[in-house]
Scaffold this active site. Structure first.
Site, PDB file in Angstrom:
ATOM      1  N   SER A  68     -12.936  20.836  10.944  1.00 11.39           N
ATOM      2  CA  SER A  68     -11.873  21.665  11.509  1.00 11.39           C
ATOM      3  C   SER A  68     -10.521  21.033  11.263  1.00 11.39           C
ATOM      4  O   SER A  68     -10.399  19.798  11.221  1.00 11.39           O
ATOM      5  CB  SER A  68     -12.124  21.772  13.019  1.00 11.39           C
ATOM      6  OG  SER A  68     -11.008  22.304  13.672  1.00 11.39           O
ATOM      7  N   TYR A  81     -13.659  17.343  21.515  1.00  7.72           N
ATOM      8  CA  TYR A  81     -14.184  18.224  20.458  1.00  7.72           C
ATOM      9  C   TYR A  81     -13.722  17.729  19.088  1.00  7.72           C
ATOM     10  O   TYR A  81     -14.523  17.607  18.149  1.00  7.72           O
ATOM     11  CB  TYR A  81     -13.728  19.675  20.696  1.00  7.72           C
ATOM     12  CG  TYR A  81     -13.942  20.546  19.482  1.00  7.72           C
ATOM     13  CD1 TYR A  81     -15.226  20.905  19.072  1.00  7.72           C
ATOM     14  CD2 TYR A  81     -12.857  20.980  18.706  1.00  7.72           C
ATOM     15  CE1 TYR A  81     -15.419  21.681  17.926  1.00  7.72           C
ATOM     16  CE2 TYR A  81     -13.053  21.757  17.569  1.00  7.72           C
ATOM     17  CZ  TYR A  81     -14.332  22.102  17.183  1.00  7.72           C
ATOM     18  OH  TYR A  81     -14.521  22.850  16.050  1.00  7.72           O
ATOM     19  N   LYS A 108     -15.787  16.056  15.556  1.00  6.67           N
ATOM     20  CA  LYS A 108     -15.674  16.435  14.137  1.00  6.67           C
ATOM     21  C   LYS A 108     -15.303  15.225  13.278  1.00  6.67           C
ATOM     22  O   LYS A 108     -15.838  15.057  12.173  1.00  6.67           O
ATOM     23  CB  LYS A 108     -14.629  17.558  13.974  1.00  6.67           C
ATOM     24  CG  LYS A 108     -15.055  18.876  14.610  1.00  6.67           C
ATOM     25  CD  LYS A 108     -16.301  19.457  13.942  1.00  6.67           C
ATOM     26  CE  LYS A 108     -16.788  20.717  14.594  1.00  6.67           C
ATOM     27  NZ  LYS A 108     -18.079  21.183  14.070  1.00  6.67           N
TER      28      LYS A 108
END
Ligand code: NAD
Ligand code: WQD
Length: 344
Positions: free
Chosen positions: A132, A156, A160
């Protein structure tokens, strides 16, 4: 059950996975969708069957953290590539439940990599990983190139960054392990049929799904988070990308790996930044609906501007976004107006 060109999609019933399944079928692949439905609706499968036919794909309800399930699917379908979508993705929730995010997102990736390496003696299975733009945090400059510093600002985003590091370390240890890491910018919109689209659980966190719900009068108005950003109109600027363009980017990544090319990290974005007010105007025009909005204070953790340098996707994958903001809004509206309560 062996299928030529089988591709395993972990998280395949989700928003991006379900759209990618369509593009894969169109390109001659056989998608095998694995999902535990923790953030998706089983009814998407019926819609995919209506669009693609019963025989065009397979489904397995399972947890991507379960390595043995993955091994079983890889062998029984003779899978040639895995696209690993399965992850939890709500930034705010990740701040409140960090352990759940690290456990789910990173354990699932480990299970996929271990499953792949457990059968690597016989043949190699390639990996496409959903990363992302959030890995860049607040960038020093835009457009953002793949070599920009990684500055995750929430759990989050850390899942990643760690996921990417796990893949890079595995590649270093096993050069035959080849992967394309795709850093998506802001996917929006829906399949042109209006039959599948994004179905957020509860109150949408992201701009486009919120606008869609205002347009069908499920929500009274949109809160625009900040009007004093250092941008032309004072609202946040992002790189919105049609989900079908993103889906086609995955097909290109699979084609690329199967052609024997080397591992890469690639941004998938349009390369153009659009403000919140621009998106509201475009959606209003596409839908014919008024989108009431009110300015509210900035959302904690937000940044002013984020858009991709998308030249590497063009040069390496031969991929470029084809659909503009108007198509993103028209297709999002077709889905939302035809399915105001999602797959219900
Ligand atoms: P989504 O929530 O719609 O899809 C993810 C799917 O994975 C869901 O169907 C969910 O049920 C499933 N899942 C989650 N954990 C699982 C597990 N342990 N086992 C099996 N299934 C599991 O999200 P999406 O928007 O389709 O995102 C797909 C991927 O792309 C994610 O990795 C996400 O982090 C990444 N991504 C999304 C965006 C975005 O804005 N949508 C942007 C950048 C990156
Ligand atoms: C876009 C713009 C908001 C909602 C998030 C994740 C990121 C990635 C993509 C997964 C911003 C403004 C929003 C609202 C608003 N996902 N906004 N009112 O923040 O760029 O990225 O989704 O990897 O990790 O953080 O997208 O859609 O939330 O916000 O004014 O109700 O819309 O301030 O400027 P974001 P978004």
């Amino acid at each position: 059950m062996t299928k030529p060109n089988a591709v395993l999609l972990t998280g395949g019933a989700g928003y991006i996975g379900s759209h990618t399944a369509i593009s894969l079928v169109q390109a001659g692949y056989f998608p095998v969708l694995l999902d535990n439905f923790c953030n998706s609706d089983r009814r998407v499968l019926g819609r995919l069957k209506q669009l693609l036919g019963d025989q065009a794909f397979a489904v397995q309800e399972a947890d991507a953290c379960d390595q043995s399930q993955i091994v079983q699917l890889l062998t029984s379908f003779d899978v040639t590539a895995v696209i690993h979508f399965a992850a939890l993705k709500a930034v705010g929730e990740s701040v409140v439940q960090p352990l759940r995010y690290f456990e789910n997102n990173n354990q699932a990736l480990l299970s996929v990599l271990k499953a792949i390496s457990s059968i690597a003696k016989d043949r190699y299975i390639h990996l496409v990983y959903s990363s992302s733009a959030t890995v860049y945090g607040d960038p020093d400059q835009v457009p953002i190139t793949e070599s920009a510093a990684l500055r995750p600002t929430n759990p989050y985003a850390w899942t990643k960054v760690i996921g990417e590091q796990i893949i890079l370390a595995q590649q270093q240890a096993n050069p035959s392990c080849r992967a394309v890491i795709l850093r998506y910018f802001n996917p929006v919109g829906a399949h042109e049929s209006g039959m599948i689209g994004e179905q957020p659980q509860g109150v949408p966190n992201n701009l486009m799904p919120y606008v869609q719900q205002v347009a069908v009068r499920k929500r009274e108005y949109l809160s625009v988070f900040g009007q004093d950003w250092p941008t032309p109109d004072g609202t946040g600027v992002r790189d919105y990308l049609h989900v079908m363009d993103l889906a086609e980017g995955h097909v290109k990544a699979v084609d690329y790996l199967l052609a024997g090319e080397r591992s890469e990290i690639i941004n998938l974005g349009t390369g153009t930044g659009r403000s919140v007010l621009e998106l509201i105007r475009a959606f209003s025009q596409a839908s014919g609906q008024d989108i009431p909005y009110r300015f509210t204070p900035r959302r904690p953790g937000d940044i002013a501007v984020c858009y991709a340098d998308s030249s590497k996707a063009v040069s390496v994958l031969g991929w470029r976004a084809q659909r503009g903001l108007e198509a993103m809004c028209t297709d999002a509206w077709r889905w939302q107006s035809g399915n105001p309560d999602g797959y219900v």
